[in-house]
Scaffold this motif. Structure first.
Motif, short mmCIF file in Angstrom:
data_model
loop_
_atom_site.label_atom_id
_atom_site.label_comp_id
_atom_site.label_asym_id
_atom_site.label_seq_id
_atom_site.Cartn_x
_atom_site.Cartn_y
_atom_site.Cartn_z
N PRO A 94 -13.77 0.39 -13.45
CA PRO A 94 -13.64 -0.54 -14.40
C PRO A 94 -11.92 -1.07 -14.36
CG PRO A 94 -13.65 1.95 -15.13
CD PRO A 94 -14.09 1.87 -13.74
N TYR A 95 -11.09 -0.31 -14.01
CA TYR A 95 -9.64 -0.77 -13.88
C TYR A 95 -9.32 -1.78 -12.95
CZ TYR A 95 -8.60 3.20 -17.19
OH TYR A 95 -8.28 4.22 -18.13
N TRP A 96 -10.05 -1.28 -12.00
CA TRP A 96 -9.77 -2.64 -10.56
C TRP A 96 -10.70 -3.68 -10.92
CZ3 TRP A 96 -7.04 -4.44 -6.97
CH2 TRP A 96 -7.69 -5.12 -5.97
N ASP A 97 -12.02 -3.72 -11.52
CA ASP A 97 -12.71 -4.85 -11.53
C ASP A 97 -12.00 -5.60 -12.61
OD1 ASP A 97 -14.61 -4.06 -9.81
OD2 ASP A 97 -15.86 -3.02 -11.20
N MET A 130 -2.33 0.92 -8.95
CA MET A 130 -2.37 1.52 -10.10
C MET A 130 -3.71 1.64 -10.56
SD MET A 130 1.30 0.52 -11.56
CE MET A 130 1.28 1.52 -13.30
N ASN A 131 -4.35 0.45 -10.77
CA ASN A 131 -5.65 0.34 -11.23
C ASN A 131 -6.63 0.98 -10.45
OD1 ASN A 131 -5.94 -1.76 -13.64
ND2 ASN A 131 -4.45 -2.70 -12.42
N MET A 132 -6.58 0.70 -9.10
CA MET A 132 -7.71 1.38 -8.28
C MET A 132 -7.31 2.91 -8.33
SD MET A 132 -8.97 0.53 -4.42
CE MET A 132 -9.15 -1.36 -4.87
N LYS A 140 -10.53 -7.68 -20.46
CA LYS A 140 -11.63 -8.02 -19.38
C LYS A 140 -12.42 -6.52 -19.34
CE LYS A 140 -9.56 -11.80 -18.04
NZ LYS A 140 -10.17 -13.12 -18.64
N ARG A 141 -11.86 -5.47 -19.83
CA ARG A 141 -12.43 -4.33 -19.81
C ARG A 141 -12.72 -3.47 -21.07
NH1 ARG A 141 -6.62 -1.60 -17.58
NH2 ARG A 141 -5.84 -1.09 -19.58
N ARG A 142 -13.66 -2.63 -20.82
CA ARG A 142 -14.17 -1.91 -22.40
C ARG A 142 -14.17 -0.49 -22.07
NH1 ARG A 142 -12.76 -5.92 -23.96
NH2 ARG A 142 -13.86 -7.67 -25.06
N HIS A 143 -13.77 0.24 -23.08
CA HIS A 143 -14.39 1.70 -22.99
C HIS A 143 -13.49 2.25 -22.16
CE1 HIS A 143 -17.76 0.52 -25.16
NE2 HIS A 143 -18.29 -0.03 -24.18
N VAL A 144 -12.30 2.00 -21.66
CA VAL A 144 -11.08 2.45 -20.74
C VAL A 144 -9.72 2.25 -21.59
CG1 VAL A 144 -12.52 2.98 -18.78
CG2 VAL A 144 -11.20 0.87 -19.19
N SER A 145 -8.75 2.97 -21.47
CA SER A 145 -7.46 2.62 -21.91
C SER A 145 -6.38 3.31 -21.02
CB SER A 145 -7.43 3.07 -23.40
OG SER A 145 -7.74 4.42 -23.65
#
Length: 936
Positions: A104-107, A168-170, A225-230
């Motif tokens: 989710p972070y990378w996407d 960092m995202n990946m 862009k993302r959900r449920h992650v922080s």
């Protein structure tokens, strides 16, 4: 089109259908197997426009803008990165193939970049490079204690920040939970990096609320862009790390109670880094910190390198603090990013706990739309963008001036640069890009007081321009006549931008409103807090108008700080340090949509220095490619850095404490070169067999063709061909695959080996005719590929098998040739005047082998088919027969002579600074042992 029409017509990007149509056409383009043509993109845009008619019919100029944007994206290319690696244990691709594993972070980050205009191929290469670097950085799922250390090098302003934020995202998806980003040595740089991390990784603006803790702004960037992650940030745009702040008290045990990734963006300041190193262990409970930690060191060549004297044990403060940070977690990886890696690769690789990139060195490649050295310094392309008429600056702020100098005014060259910037802003507005930022850099002194004087003078001159155009007679403005400033504006437009799509009448009409919003800014440590306050006010204002600013400064403008929309630069500084000089070139980078407006003023000698340093970096990249193809590791990386013949230095002397200066001849004239290793890979054998067969067929064909001078002859147990066409030899050398540590013979994909390149480039000096010999030895006879009769192989039974990212054979004493081989071949093939060989037939006064290159007229290639029977050394190793394709080579070049027969220097000798590994390879260090066998 008139200025009035420009005001009434909105720019394509402002049309409500533009963004949606861009997304649709971009998705279509991504699904094509090959980059689509302009006509295909146009057809697609026309068809897909019907899907966005809820905004009405899409105007033609909007569709045209969409087509132009998509073509820019699909036509941008980028070469894959290359790496020198130690002990690679791949894991990332296995993780990617797990169906239940999400990214989710990378996407979200990928989607953000695509919407910002990242092209398909650059996006694919970014993913490849990020995966590679993460793969090399270590698997966060591994238990136990481990540390990895690497270096990523890229061009100045080429997107290294985008790369490490992607990393960092990946890495967060893969399981890393603590991220420390060392974002520069000033608060400006740290805050700038924090802002980028907010948008690309955290997903919220990190701003303080009156200093009373973290204030969560609405989502931005990837947060939308993302959900449920922080992501949890311990630092903000306004505040660096403070151990006793309210933000730090929000944390429990980082190892057990904090599930979201935690990030800190900190200054490269020893006190702050040490405070962080003391705080982190307390966040891990009684057993210490055990979360996987990634420490990203931006501008890793600055302050991070230990610069204490060679004989001192202790480290410099920043270097020690970074090492202490790495020791905080049992599982940690250090990733340094820099555009000028000179200091990093000159660190002693034998120093166990230092920051030498012992696990990998990764070289990023810039996309084709990057404006780099070629755009500014190439003799053909550079004329468009660079200006060297700055000699008048010496009377105002001379090179080497003192801090108490009084600046009497502005030189005409700087005034012209300011006028050019004003015109560039006008053309930007006429193009409809009012929301685009444009900036100018003025860097003429390292002293704050001098910068302040220049800033006041530039501000006054800008006010003078504004007042003149506001109250000038309209007819005089339209004709470029009247006051001196109006005439200057008109002449500068003629010289710089008359080929743009806008007439002077349009420019003159737009000038008053454009110049009215241009501001000036003094950028140094004395204005740090005030600039931060103004920047935060602008951030909260959220207005859509782009900023137009002339930034006057010195050191802060010289490293890391990004000026949005930098279009004009005036640079009148000197530094004798190559790494510092290149970092000062803030004009490198991406100038999408305004490449034609970019201009740089700089001294012609300094311009030549920039060119020299840029191509020195290209030599380092070439060495990395060669080492990658040879399977080398960073510890094996024998690095040489070209030293400028005059005043320019590579880096500060205290960063080169483990380096030496050597004078090297970059010519192979009058030299013998031998392979000292051979690959044991069957694929290499087969390739070399085919290359030898092709060469022998070419030699035989020329020997039987009366129109060609080649002759064939027997030389003891050897077979030789005299006067063979150079092209056949060049083809063989290009195809040949050597073993590792034979970098002269190693080739990289798409590039010639050093020796093949030399053969091609020095053809006119050495001639187009060669002698070629296949050398026999004392082994069993076997058929040579391409020849009809057998030849005894060369036994090298005491050579040793070694492991270095693949098994290879190391010839004893680093040699393949035997005594008198070269002498016999040269004599029997009549290479050189007959009288030279009259007294050499097996007598005590025979020419020694080392003297043969000075006697021969034609280059000689000698090929050794090798057999190997391990016997006592490796009883479990299968023997290698002559016909297997295991080959050794020796190439000998004659001297280059003038018309009178006198030896001349083929290539000027160059001075290089070399690291300890290179010195060891050259036999200059006794304490570093090479793994080679004995004589065989």
């Amino acid at each position: 089109m008139s200025a009035t029409e420009h005001k009434t017509r909105t720019r394509p990007e402002d049309h409500p259908a533009y963004s949606k149509l861009i997304q649709l056409v971009n998705t279509w383009a991504d699904q094509q197997e090959t980059p689509p043509s302009e006509s295909q993109v146009s057809e697609s845009a026309a068809l897909l426009a019907s899907l966005v008619r809820d905004h009405g019919d899409v105007p033609a100029h909007v569709r045209e803008a969409v087509v132009a944007e998509i073509l820019t994206r699909v036509q941008t290319t980028v070469e894959p990165g290359v790496a020198v690696v130690k002990d690679r244990d791949p894991w990332i691709h296995e993780l990617r193939n797990e169906p239940e594993f999400g990214w989710p972070y990378w996407d979200a980050y990928r989607q953000l970049l695509l919407e910002e205009g990242r092209g398909r191929e650059p996006m694919q290469e970014l993913r490849r490079s990020v995966e590679d670097i993460l793969d090399l950085s270590g698997d966060p799922r591994l238990e136990g204690a481990w540390q990895r250390r690497g270096l990523v090098m890229g061009d100045v302003q080429s997107g290294k920040t985008s790369n490490f934020i992607g990393l960092m995202n990946m890495a967060a998806d893969a399981g890393y939970r603590l991220f420390i980003v060392i974002g520069g040595h000033t608060e400006d740089l740290r805050s700038q990096t924090q802002k980028r991390v907010d948008e690309g990784f955290i997903g919220r603006r990190s701003l303080d609320a009156g200093g009373n803790g973290l204030y969560s702004e609405p989502e931005c960037g990837v947060g939308v862009k993302r959900r449920h992650v922080s992501v949890i940030s311990v630092t903000t745009e306004e505040s660096d790390f403070e151990a006793r702040s309210k933000r730090t008290t929000h944390f429990g045990n980082l190892s057990t109670s904090v599930s979201a990734p935690v990030v800190l963006v900190v200054k490269k300041n020893s006190k702050i880094l040490q405070n962080l190193a003391e705080w982190l262990p307390s966040m891990g409970g009684v057993h210490g910190l055990n979360v996987p930690m990634m420490l990203i060191d931006d501008e890793a060549d600055y302050a991070s390198v230990n610069t204490n004297k060679k004989d001192k044990v202790e480290s410099t403060a920043v270097n020690a603090a970074i090492r202490n940070l790495l020791a905080c977690s049992q599982r940690a990886t250090y990733v340094g990013f820099t555009a000028t890696p000179f200091a990093n690769v000159l660190i002693d690789p034998q120093a166990e706990d230092d920051l030498f990139p012992r696990d990998y060195i990764y070289s990023l490649m810039a996309p084709s739309d990057y404006m780099g050295a070629l755009n500014y310094f190439d003799e053909d392309q550079g004329e468009r963008h660079s200006r060297v008429d700055v000699g008048d600056a010496e009377d105002y702020f001379p090179f080497g001036h003192k801090r108490d100098i009084q600046v009497p005014g502005l030189p005409d060259s700087l005034k012209r640069a300011v006028v050019t910037f004003v015109l560039a802003c006008v053309i930007t507005d006429l193009r409809g890009d009012r929301s685009a930022s444009r900036s100018m850099l003025v860097n003429v002194s390292r002293f704050n007081d001098v910068q302040s004087q220049v800033h006041r003078l530039v501000s006054a001159y800008l006010d003078e321009i504004s007042g003149t155009v506001q109250f000038a007679d309209p007819d005089e403005m339209a004709t470029g006549t009247g006051p001196a400033l109006v005439r200057s504006l008109y002449r500068t437009w003629l010289d710089e931008y008359s080929e743009s799509e806008h007439s002077w009448i349009d420019v003159a009409a737009q000038l008053p409103s454009t110049v009215d919003v241009i501001e000036t800014e003094l950028v140094n440590l004395t204005t740090d807090k005030e600039r931060q306050r103004r920047a935060q006010a602008r951030a909260r204002a959220r207005h859509s108008h782009g900023r137009r600013v002339i930034s006057v400064g010195g050191t802060i403008l010289s490293r890391g700080l990004t000026l949005d929309g930098l279009v004009v630069s005036y640079f009148y500084q000197r530094t004798q340090l190559s790494d510092t000089l290149l970092q000062m070139g803030r004009w490198f980078g991406y100038r999408k949509g305004y490449q034609d407006l970019v201009r740089v003023w700089l001294d012609p000698e300094v311009r030549s220095w920039f060119r020299f340093v840029a191509f020195t970096l290209e030599e380092i990249r070439a060495d990395i490619r060669l080492m990658e193809s040879a399977g080398g590791t960073p510890q094996d990386f024998g690095l040489k850095i070209r030293r400028h013949p005059e005043a320019l230095k590579i880096t500060a002397a205290n960063k080169m404490r483990h380096a030496e200066s050597q004078v090297l001849s970059m010519s192979f004239a009058q030299q013998r070169l031998e392979t000292k290793t051979a690959s044991l890979a069957p694929t290499a054998w087969e390739t070399n067999r085919r290359a030898l067969a092709d060469l022998m067929l070419a030699c035989k064909g020329q020997a039987h063709d009366m129109s060609l001078p080649a002759e064939r002859g027997a030389i003891d147990q050897h077979i030789g061909f005299s006067r063979v066409d150079r092209v056949a030899v060049e083809d063989f050398l290009q195809a040949f695959i050597p073993g590792p540590k034979d970098t002269n013979f190693s080739r990289t994909e798409g590039n010639l080996s050093l020796i093949a390149e030399y053969v091609r480039s020095e053809a006119t000096r050495h001639g187009d005719l060669w002698d070629v010999a296949v050398i026999g030895g004392s082994g069993e006879k076997a058929l040579v590929p391409g020849l009809d009769e057998p030849l005894p192989g060369n036994r090298r039974d005491t050579a040793d098998v070694l492991e270095w990212r693949g098994r290879y054979l190391a010839f004893s004493s680093r040699r393949i040739a035997s005594e008198r081989n070269l002498l016999n071949v040269a004599r029997k093939l009549h290479n050189g005047p007959t009288e030279r060989w009259a007294h050499t037939a097996r007598t005590d006064d025979a020419i020694k082998e080392y003297a043969v290159p000075g006697v021969i007229d034609r280059p000689i290639l000698m090929i050794y088919p090798v057999s190997w029977t391990p016997e006592k050394l490796h009883p479990l190793q299968d023997p290698i027969k002559t016909e297997a394709g295991l080959l050794g080579l020796m190439v000998t070049f004659p001297a280059v002579r003038d018309e009178l027969g006198h030896v001349v220097e083929a290539t000027e000798k160059a001075q290089y600074v070399v690291n300890r590994v290179w010195m060891a390879e050259a036999g200059l260090l006794d304490e570093i042992d090479e793994e080679v066998g004995d004589d065989g």
